[in-house]
Design an enzyme around this catalytic site. Structure first.
Site, short mmCIF file in Angstrom:
data_model
loop_
_atom_site.label_atom_id
_atom_site.label_comp_id
_atom_site.label_asym_id
_atom_site.label_seq_id
_atom_site.Cartn_x
_atom_site.Cartn_y
_atom_site.Cartn_z
N HIS A 65 0.72 -1.42 -0.07
CA HIS A 65 -0.01 -0.11 -0.04
C HIS A 65 0.93 1.25 0.03
CE1 HIS A 65 -3.68 -2.40 1.14
NE2 HIS A 65 -2.86 -3.07 1.40
N ASN A 97 -6.49 0.86 -2.58
CA ASN A 97 -7.28 1.56 -1.62
C ASN A 97 -6.78 2.78 -1.08
OD1 ASN A 97 -5.15 0.05 -0.08
ND2 ASN A 97 -6.30 -0.01 1.89
N HIS A 233 -2.80 -12.57 1.71
CA HIS A 233 -2.62 -12.39 3.22
C HIS A 233 -3.52 -13.51 3.80
CE1 HIS A 233 -6.05 -9.71 3.13
NE2 HIS A 233 -5.19 -8.82 3.12
N ASP A 306 2.18 -6.95 2.46
CA ASP A 306 0.92 -6.28 2.79
C ASP A 306 1.34 -4.85 3.65
OD1 ASP A 306 -1.69 -5.29 3.36
OD2 ASP A 306 -2.17 -6.78 4.80
N HIS A 310 1.30 3.75 8.38
CA HIS A 310 0.50 4.58 9.16
C HIS A 310 1.29 5.42 10.04
CE1 HIS A 310 -3.28 2.54 8.46
NE2 HIS A 310 -2.81 1.53 8.23
#
Lengths: 430, 306
Positions: A65, A97, A233, A306, A310
Site C-alpha cells: 500500500h 485502497n 494474506h 501487505d 500509518h
C-alpha cells in the site's frame, strides 16, 4: 557505465543457473558478460567485491500500500519504492485502497508517472468495483489497458457473491487476475483474532471463520466461473487447507502469506501494541504452523508484505481505535531468511520462487532473465548477515513495524534494475 | 507491606497476597466509614484525577468519595466538558494533566488496554475504573470483599457469574480474582453471551440457570445492558427474563439459601426480580458501601507507596 559484481553466486532456478564464485559485467544496466572477466572488462569498471553473496532475479512484492494519492504523509510512490529497493525488491504491485481509489485509467497513469525512472517497477492493482464499494463493476478493460495487473477491493472482500461472480466473469475476458482480501463482512469488525487471548484482553474479537467463509465462497465461485482467484494474506489453518484442496482439484487458486503471519501469534497482543494490529489479525500457533506447512508444500505460492504505512498519530491511540496494518517491505527478506531458510523450511530455490517467480507469474509479468543483453534485474543477498532491525533507518515514510529491534539473519544488501543500483543506502545510476 | 505494583490495571496476574492486603486494608476503612466523621488525613497533599471517558455514576461517585475521605485533592474530568471534544488525543490530554503535577489517575475508557497505555506515557499511578470489556478490578475487589465479609472466606466457595459474560469487564476481573483466591468459578448465560474459550481460564460454563443455582453458593448477577440490542445477542428481554432471570420462585424451587450479588445498576424484572433484589438475602447495597472502602484501600496502598 561499467559495473562488475565480483565473486558472486549467480542463482536463477527458473533458468537452471546455479554458478558459484563467478562474476558479472554490467554495461549501462544490461548484462554484458558472465563468468571469467578479462583485463579489458575490468578497465574503467566500478567493481563490487561480493564474495559469497547470492545474485538472484529481483524480488517482487505483489501486495503493498503506497498511500498515494491521498495520504502522502504516510507513504508516496517514491518513498514506498525506496523502501522496496532498500528491502530487496525490484518490483511491487500496489493496492487500490487509496483516496480516491485506483478505479480509473487516470489514477493508474498518475501512479505510473510517479514511479517513472525508479529502480523499482510499480504495477498498480485496480479496484474491482467502483470506489471499492462492491456495487458497480470497475472499467476493467480500460484499467487493464492502462496498466493494471490485477483487480481487488483489498481492505475488504468483494462485497457480495453476486458482484464477485460478475467480476470473475468480466475479468476473465481480459485475462485480469482477481485478488481477494477474504473476510466475511457480517463477521468483521473485531480488533484481534477471536480466541482465548481476545477473551483475556477484552478486545473485540474477529473470528477466523470470517476468513474461511470467504475463501470458501471465492474458491467455489472461481470454479463456477472457470476463472481464478488469488487469496491475499492467508492467515488461518482452514483457509490454507481449502486452498490446498482446491489446488488438488485443479482449480486456479493461488495464495500469498505475509511474514508476520508466519512469524507472530496473538499471544503477543497482551502488550496492546498497536503495531501488532492488522487485518487479518495475528492468529494462533496452529494457524502459523499450517501456513508454514503451506509455504513448504507449495499451497502458498508467494510471500508478500501487505506493507501498510500509518502515521505515528494514527497508530498511537487506543488499540480498538488504531488503524489496521504494519509496514513490511524492509523486514520481509530478513524474516523470510531467518524463519524459513535458516530453519530449513524452504531452500533458496523455493524462496526465489515465492519471492520472485510466482508473484510475477500470477500477475502475468515477465520474469527477469540472466541472459546477455537483458536488463540487469537483481536482488543481491547476504544469507548469513546478522543484523538488527532499526526502524529509524527505514526508507519508508512510516515506522509502524512490530519487528523493530529484532535480530535477523540474512538480508538483501543491494538491488539492481532499470539502470540503477541501490547499495549501502544510496541510489546509484549505473 | 506495600503492593507489588505501582498501578492497578486489572486482577489478571495480581497475587493472592496483594488481593488479601487490599481486602484487609479495606476492612479498616470500612470501620472508618461507620464513624461519625468519615475522614482520615492519609492522602493529604496528593492529587488525583478522575478521568472518565465513558459515562459512569456509581463508580465515579464511589472513587470520588473514597478520595475525599482520604483527604486527597481531586479533579474530575468528564469527556463532555473536556478538550477531547476538540480532537485532543489521549496522549496529549494525559501529558497536559500530568504537567499539572498529579499523583494518580483513575481512568474509565471504552477501549480495552487504555490504562496500560497510560502507564507508558505518564508517570502517575494508574487505576483502572473499567476499560472496554476488559477489566474492572475495583468492582471485582468489592465483590470479593462483600463475599468474604458474608461467607468469611473465598477459598473453596462456589461462585457463579450470571449474564452477559462476553461484554462484561466485571465478569473477567471477578474470574481472575476469584480463581487466584481459590474459589470455584462458573459462568452462566446464553451461549451467545459467553466469550469463546473462557473455559481455558479455569471456568466452568453453564447454560441452565437452575443448575447454576443448585450447584453454587453465590451468584453474582450482571446487568443485561439494555443498549445491547436484543435480537442479535439474544432473542428478547422477555425470553432472557424467563430463562435466566433470578426470581423468588426459582430460588425456592431450587432450595435455596443462596447469596446474590449484583454490581448494579439493576434492571428489575429482567436479570433479577424486585422481590429478590430487595429481599433479605441480598447484599447489593452493602456492596455499594463496601465499594467506597475497597477504593479507599486501593488509593491508600498505591498513594503511599513511596
Amino acid at each position: 557505465m561499467k559495473v562488475i559484481l565480483k565473486d558472486i553466486n549467480l542463482f536463477h532456478p527458473a533458468q537452471n543457473i546455479d554458478e558459484k564464485n563467478t562474476s558479472v559485467l554490467l554495461e549501462d544496466g544490461k548484462i554484458s558478460k558472465r563468468g571469467e572477466l578479462s583485463k579489458d572488462d575490468i578497465k574503467d569498471a566500478k567493481v563490487f567485491e561480493l564474495k559469497g553473496k547470492y545474485v538472484v532475479p529481483g524480488f517482487f512484492d505483489m501486495h503493498v500500500h503506497f498511500r498515494e494519492p491521498g495520504r502522502e504523509d504516510e507513504e508516496t510512490v517514491i518513498s514506498g519504492s525506496n523502501s522496496a529497493a532498500n528491502g530487496g525488491f525490484t518490483g511491487v504491485a500496489c493496492m487500490p485502497n487509496t483516496e480516491p481509489a485506483i478505479d480509473s485509467a487516470e489514477i493508474i497513469n498518475f501512479i505510473k508517472k510517479q514511479a517513472k525512472n525508479h529502480l523499482v517497477d510499480v504495477y498498480p492493482i485496480a479496484a474491482a468495483t467502483v470506489g471499492r464499494k462492491g456495487k458497480v463493476l470497475s472499467p476493467m478493460a480500460e484499467l487493464g489497458d492502462a496498466g493494471a495487473v490485477a483487480v481487488s477491493d483489498d481492505g475488504v472482500a468483494i462485497k457480495s457473491a453476486s458482484i464477485l461472480r460478475r467480476v470473475l466473469e468480466y475479468s476473465k475476458m481480459y485475462n485480469i487476475p482477481v485478488i481477494e482480501h477474504c473476510e466475511d463482512e457480517s463477521l468483521a469488525g473485531g480488533a484481534m483474532n477471536e480466541g482465548v487471548n481476545s477473551t483475556l484482553l477484552g478486545l473485540p474479537p474477529l473470528p477466523s471463520v470470517a476468513e474461511d467463509l470467504t475463501v470458501n465462497r471465492d474458491i467455489l465461485l472461481a470454479e463456477y466461473t472457470g476463472w481464478k482467484v488469488h487469496i491475499a494474506h492467508i492467515s488461518t489453518k482452514n483457509a490454507v487447507r481449502m486452498v490446498r484442496e482446491a489446488k488438488q482439484r485443479g482449480l486456479n487458486i493461488t495464495a500469498e502469506a505475509t511474514p508476520h503471519h508466519f512469524t507472530l501469534t496473538d499471544d503477543l497482543l497482551k502488550s496492546y501494541n498497536t503495531n501488532l494490529k492488522m487485518n487479518p489479525p495475528l492468529r494462533t500457533g496452529k494457524d502459523v504452523a499450517e501456513i508454514i506447512e503451506g509455504l513448504k508444500d507449495g499451497t502458498i505460492d508467494c510471500i508478500a508484505s501487505d506493507h501498510a504505512p500509518h502515521s505515528i498519530e494514527e497508530k498511537e491511540q487506543e488499540f480498538q481505535n488504531a488503524p489496521n496494518g504494519i509496514i513490511g517491505l524492509e523486514t520481509e527478506i530478513g524474516l523470510t531468511l531467518s524463519e524459513l531458510y535458516h530453519k530449513k523450511i524452504l531452500g533458496l530455490k523455493e524462496i526465489v520462487e515465492r519471492l520472485s517467480v510466482n508473484p510475477r507469474k500470477i500477475l502475468n509479468i515477465p520474469l527477469p532473465k540472466f541472459d546477455l543483453g537483458e536488463t540487469a534485474n537483481f536482488t543481491i543477498l547476504d544469507l548469513d548477515l546478522i543484523w538488527t532491525v532499526d526502524a529509524t533507518q527505514f526508507k519508508s515514510k512510516s515506522k509502524n513495524s512490530p519487528f523493530d529491534k529484532r535480530l535477523l539473519t540474512g538480508k538483501s544488501i543491494s538491488t539492481i534494475n532499470n539502470g540503477k543500483m541501490f547499495f549501502e543506502g544510496e541510489m546509484i545510476t549505473i | 507491606m506495600p503492593l507489588s505494583n505501582k498501578h492497578l490495571l486489572g486482577l489478571q496476574g495480581v497475587s493472592k497476597e496483594d488481593i488479601n492486603l487490599i481486602l484487609d486494608t479495606a476492612k479498616t476503612f470500612r470501620e472508618v466509614l461507620e464513624r461519625p466523621i468519615k475522614k482520615v488525613p492519609t492522602l493529604q497533599g496528593k492529587t488525583i484525577v478522575n478521568l472518565f471517558y465513558e459515562s459512569s455514576t456509581r463508580t465515579r461517585i464511589s472513587f470520588e468519595l473514597a478520595e475525599k475521605r482520604l483527604s486527597a485533592d481531586t479533579v474530575n474530568f468528564a469527556v463532555s466538558t473536556s478538550s477531547v471534544n476538540k480532537g485532543e488525543s489521549l496522549k496529549d490530554t494525559i501529558r497536559n494533566i500530568e504537567a499539572m503535577k498529579i499523583d494518580m489517575v483513575v481512568i474509565r475508557h471504552s477501549a480495552a488496554g487504555t490504562p496500560l497505555y497510560l502507564t507508558k506515557v505518564c508517570d502517575a499511578s494508574i487505576i483502572n475504573a473499567g476499560d472496554g470489556i476488559h477489566e474492572h478490578p475495583t468492582q471485582a475487589l468489592l465483590d470479593m470483599y462483600s463475599i468474604r465479609e458474608r461467607a468469611g472466606k473465598l477459598k473453596g466457595l462456589k461462585i457463579c457469574i450470571v449474564g452477559d459474560i462476553a461484554h462484561s469487564r466485571v465478569a473477567l476481573s471477578n474470574v481472575f480474582g476469584l480463581i487466584t483466591m481459590g474459589a470455584k468459578v462458573s459462568v452462566c448465560g446464553p451461549a451467545t453471551m459467553i466469550p469463546r474459550r473462557i473455559d481455558e481460564l479455569g471456568v466452568n460454563v453453564i447454560h441452565d440457570i437452575d443448575e447454576a443455582i443448585q450447584e453454587n453458593d453465590i451468584l453474582n448477577v450482571l446487568r443485561i445492558q439494555l443498549e445491547r440490542k436484543a435480537g442479535a445477542n439474544f432473542p428478547s428481554l422477555r425470553e432472557y427474563a424467563t430463562y435466566f432471570g433470578i426470581t423468588q420462585d426459582r430460588l425456592e424451587r431450587n432450595r435455596k439459601d443462596i447469596l446474590i450479588l449484583h454490581p448494579g445498576p439493576i434492571n428489575r424484572g429482567i436479570e433479577i426480580s424486585s422481590e429478590v433484589a430487595d429481599g433479605s438475602d441480598q447484599i447489593i447495597l452493602t456492596q455499594v458501601t463496601n465499594g467506597v472502602a475497597v477504593r479507599m484501600a486501593v488509593l491508600y496502598l498505591l498513594g503511599t507507596q513511596n
